[in-house]
Design an enzyme around this catalytic site. Structure first.
Site, mmCIF file in Angstrom:
data_model
loop_
_atom_site.group_PDB
_atom_site.id
_atom_site.type_symbol
_atom_site.label_atom_id
_atom_site.label_comp_id
_atom_site.label_asym_id
_atom_site.label_seq_id
_atom_site.Cartn_x
_atom_site.Cartn_y
_atom_site.Cartn_z
ATOM 1 N N ASP A 12 65.214 121.751 109.599
ATOM 2 C CA ASP A 12 66.313 121.619 110.568
ATOM 3 C C ASP A 12 67.686 121.655 109.910
ATOM 4 O O ASP A 12 68.640 121.052 110.399
ATOM 5 C CB ASP A 12 66.196 120.311 111.384
ATOM 6 C CG ASP A 12 64.848 120.174 112.054
ATOM 7 O OD1 ASP A 12 64.369 121.174 112.597
ATOM 8 O OD2 ASP A 12 64.283 119.065 112.016
ATOM 9 N N LYS A 15 68.918 126.717 109.268
ATOM 10 C CA LYS A 15 68.533 128.015 108.688
ATOM 11 C C LYS A 15 68.586 129.134 109.717
ATOM 12 O O LYS A 15 68.933 130.263 109.391
ATOM 13 C CB LYS A 15 67.096 127.944 108.131
ATOM 14 C CG LYS A 15 66.921 127.007 106.975
ATOM 15 C CD LYS A 15 65.488 126.963 106.522
ATOM 16 C CE LYS A 15 64.541 126.395 107.554
ATOM 17 N NZ LYS A 15 64.756 124.973 107.878
ATOM 18 N N HIS A 40 63.822 127.308 115.091
ATOM 19 C CA HIS A 40 65.170 127.678 114.693
ATOM 20 C C HIS A 40 66.001 127.751 115.964
ATOM 21 O O HIS A 40 65.579 128.365 116.928
ATOM 22 C CB HIS A 40 65.194 129.079 114.095
ATOM 23 C CG HIS A 40 64.629 129.141 112.724
ATOM 24 N ND1 HIS A 40 64.831 128.165 111.792
ATOM 25 C CD2 HIS A 40 63.894 130.083 112.132
ATOM 26 C CE1 HIS A 40 64.227 128.511 110.675
ATOM 27 N NE2 HIS A 40 63.641 129.665 110.854
ATOM 28 N N THR A 41 67.173 127.142 115.924
ATOM 29 C CA THR A 41 68.046 127.268 117.073
ATOM 30 C C THR A 41 69.038 128.382 116.786
ATOM 31 O O THR A 41 69.709 128.371 115.766
ATOM 32 C CB THR A 41 68.806 125.944 117.316
ATOM 33 O OG1 THR A 41 67.848 124.897 117.320
ATOM 34 C CG2 THR A 41 69.560 125.970 118.630
ATOM 35 N N THR A 236 54.062 119.563 105.428
ATOM 36 C CA THR A 236 53.398 120.519 106.300
ATOM 37 C C THR A 236 52.263 121.166 105.497
ATOM 38 O O THR A 236 52.160 120.968 104.285
ATOM 39 C CB THR A 236 54.411 121.538 106.866
ATOM 40 O OG1 THR A 236 53.747 122.283 107.902
ATOM 41 C CG2 THR A 236 54.955 122.474 105.813
ATOM 42 N N ARG A 303 61.991 115.291 120.029
ATOM 43 C CA ARG A 303 61.987 113.939 119.453
ATOM 44 C C ARG A 303 63.319 113.653 118.763
ATOM 45 O O ARG A 303 63.868 114.542 118.117
ATOM 46 C CB ARG A 303 60.914 113.815 118.362
ATOM 47 C CG ARG A 303 59.513 113.791 118.861
ATOM 48 C CD ARG A 303 58.542 113.531 117.729
ATOM 49 N NE ARG A 303 58.470 114.642 116.787
ATOM 50 C CZ ARG A 303 57.564 114.736 115.820
ATOM 51 N NH1 ARG A 303 56.687 113.779 115.639
ATOM 52 N NH2 ARG A 303 57.536 115.763 115.006
ATOM 53 N N ARG A 305 65.670 112.955 115.914
ATOM 54 C CA ARG A 305 65.469 113.101 114.471
ATOM 55 C C ARG A 305 65.962 111.857 113.758
ATOM 56 O O ARG A 305 66.907 111.200 114.213
ATOM 57 C CB ARG A 305 66.249 114.314 113.958
ATOM 58 C CG ARG A 305 65.643 115.623 114.417
ATOM 59 C CD ARG A 305 66.443 116.817 113.903
ATOM 60 N NE ARG A 305 65.903 118.055 114.418
ATOM 61 C CZ ARG A 305 66.623 119.137 114.723
ATOM 62 N NH1 ARG A 305 67.935 119.127 114.564
ATOM 63 N NH2 ARG A 305 66.042 120.217 115.171
ATOM 64 N N SER A 412 79.336 125.824 106.937
ATOM 65 C CA SER A 412 79.322 126.117 108.364
ATOM 66 C C SER A 412 80.010 124.979 109.111
ATOM 67 O O SER A 412 79.747 123.804 108.848
ATOM 68 C CB SER A 412 77.869 126.293 108.776
ATOM 69 O OG SER A 412 77.723 126.182 110.148
ATOM 70 N N GLY A 414 80.411 124.834 112.683
ATOM 71 C CA GLY A 414 80.135 124.883 114.118
ATOM 72 C C GLY A 414 78.834 125.619 114.328
ATOM 73 O O GLY A 414 78.392 126.361 113.448
#
Ligand code: GDP
Length: 424
Positions: A12, A15, A40-41, A236, A303, A305, A412, A414
């Site tokens: 999160d 990326k 990925h958002t 994972t 959920r 974070r 970054s 924004g």
């Protein structure tokens, strides 16, 4: 040239946005590990999307997107995602490896039942079937995509597979058994759905490398969730490191020339496991509310974070284990509300200060050592030139860069694709 974009932390890190931006300059974007268990958002002119399985290059019509052999292919999830993206009017090219393995219904059920069985000892799984999927893969009972087109062999395999699974379902979990014919028929339908996308993607990539194409390997989650090098067992079940890109995509290791590790200006994590610099109470709630583009809530599960200060110990380890050639720091704008900003620069354990990342048992006992830096207390969203950032914000980036030892080439400020500041 092959470039990898990977997470330096717990996932999160943002990326998706960076991949989306870099994808513009790529010919091919590849998912090489993981499955539909993270998200990925991406926010662009088509809308706001949470991609779980589709490579981020889908928003560029001229890009070939690849789901490579290292991915857990959940065809139901893929169908849903393709539907969402296509209904926003997006057209794309997708190729699926004939050696990728298919995630089956029982993987999701076993993941869910096992978490229930473990109760307070649960892993905090997203219940997407990832651990049972990779268990089957390495036990050599999984199904590679090419097997879907060999009906007799497939039926034989499925029949044998469910004899064992049904014993587990019935006697360990006390749950209904699965009718293997239902699974078989569903797989035939799925096979038909993906048929035109299936190919030898490793060959496609090796040829593309020879032709000098720009290839982007898109990582999911981050270093600290890597099966081997992360906070085991709260990791994972597939490698999250750029090095695995070579195996998971089927390309020579020496072809991965650039490794861009993404880190947030603070820490966030989902799931169980040690998290040394974690905030609690109001301090956590304030950061969680302000984090990301809609607060720090999981793209896959919704959920909340876990959040905390930037952790230079974990991140230096994270970028080193990735072999990062450069770093992008996201979400710097989120910290604008703070008078002073805490940065974790060491772990204290039994009166000693550690600068190296520790094994899981010791991480649980370690206490964060903080340094406090002055905040900038002004909104930095919308700033287009790195040099125009407040001095305190630039000092913060300098400080972190020095601690983690790898160049921070981008910052970054924004969630939008355009909010990227390049740092010389
Ligand atoms: P990924 O899995 O690494 O792609 O991370 P996610 O996309 O799940 O989480 C990152 C979140 O941060 C998303 O909600 C992004 O829209 C958001 N985001 C990314 N970069 C920035 C940034 O610079 N500032 C802010 N405020 N949000 C960002």
């Amino acid at each position: 040239m092959v470039k990898a974009i990977v997470g330096a932390n717990w996932g999160d890190e943002g990326k998706g946005k960076i991949t989306d931006m870099c994808a513009e300059k790529s010919d091919i974007v590849v998912r090489f590990q993981g499955g539909a268990n993270a998200g990925h958002t991406i926010i662009n002119e088509h809308g706001r999307f949470a991609l779980h399985l589709l490579p981020s290059g889908v928003f560029h019509e001229n890009i070939t997107n690849i789901i490579a052999n290292g991915v857990a292919l959940d065809i139901d999830a893929l169908r849903r995602e393709i539907g969402e993206v296509e209904s926003a009017g997006v057209k794309f090219t997708l190729r699926i490896s004939d050696r990728a393995q298919v995630l089956l219904k029982h993987h999701i059920l076993l993941d869910t039942y096992e978490e229930e069985r473990l109760k307070d000892k649960k892993f905090g799984s997203t219940k997407s079937g990832i651990a049972p999927f990779f268990s089957d893969k390495y036990a050599k009972v999984g199904i590679q995509v090419w097997e879907l087109y060999n009906k007799e062999m497939l039926l034989e395999k499925i029949k044998g597979m469910y004899e064992k699974i049904n014993v587990t379902l019935k006697y360990l979990y006390n749950k209904p058994e699965i009718d293997y014919m239902q699974v078989y028929n569903k797989l035939l339908e799925d096979a038909e759905y993906i048929k035109d996308m299936v190919t030898d993607t490793s060959k496609l990539l090796r040829e593309a490398i020879k032709e000098g194409k720009e290839i982007l390997l898109e990582g999911q989650l981050g270093s600290l969730k890597d099966t081997d090098h992360g906070i085991y067992p709260y990791v994972t079940s597939s490698p999250t490191l750029a090095g695995y890109g070579s195996v998971g995509a089927g390309i020579p290791p020496y072809e991965i020339k650039e490794i861009l590790a993404v880190t947030k200006a603070y820490s966030s994590a989902v799931g169980e496991g040690p998290f040394v610099c974690e905030y609690f109470g109001d301090e956590a709630e304030e950061l969680r509310k302000r984090g990301g583009d809609k607060g720090e809530y999981g793209a896959k599960t919704g959920r909340p974070r876990r959040v905390g200060s930037f952790d230079t110990v974990a991140t230096r380890y994270g970028v080193e284990i990735q072999g990062a050639t450069q770093v992008c720091m996201t979400c710097l704008d989120v910290l604008s509300y703070l008078d002073t900003i805490k940065v974790c620069t060491g772990y204290e354990l039994d009166g000693k200060i550690y600068k190296d990342f520790l094994t899981t048992d010791l991480l649980y006992k370690a206490k964060p050592v903080y340094e406090e830096l002055p905040g900038w207390k002004t909104d930095i969203k919308g700033i287009k030139d790195y040099n125009d950032l407040p001095k305190e914000a630039k000092d913060y980036v300098d400080f972190v860069e020095k601690q983690i030892g790898v160049k921070i080439s981008m910052v970054s400020n924004g969630p939008e694709r355009s909010s990227i500041l390049f740092r010389n």
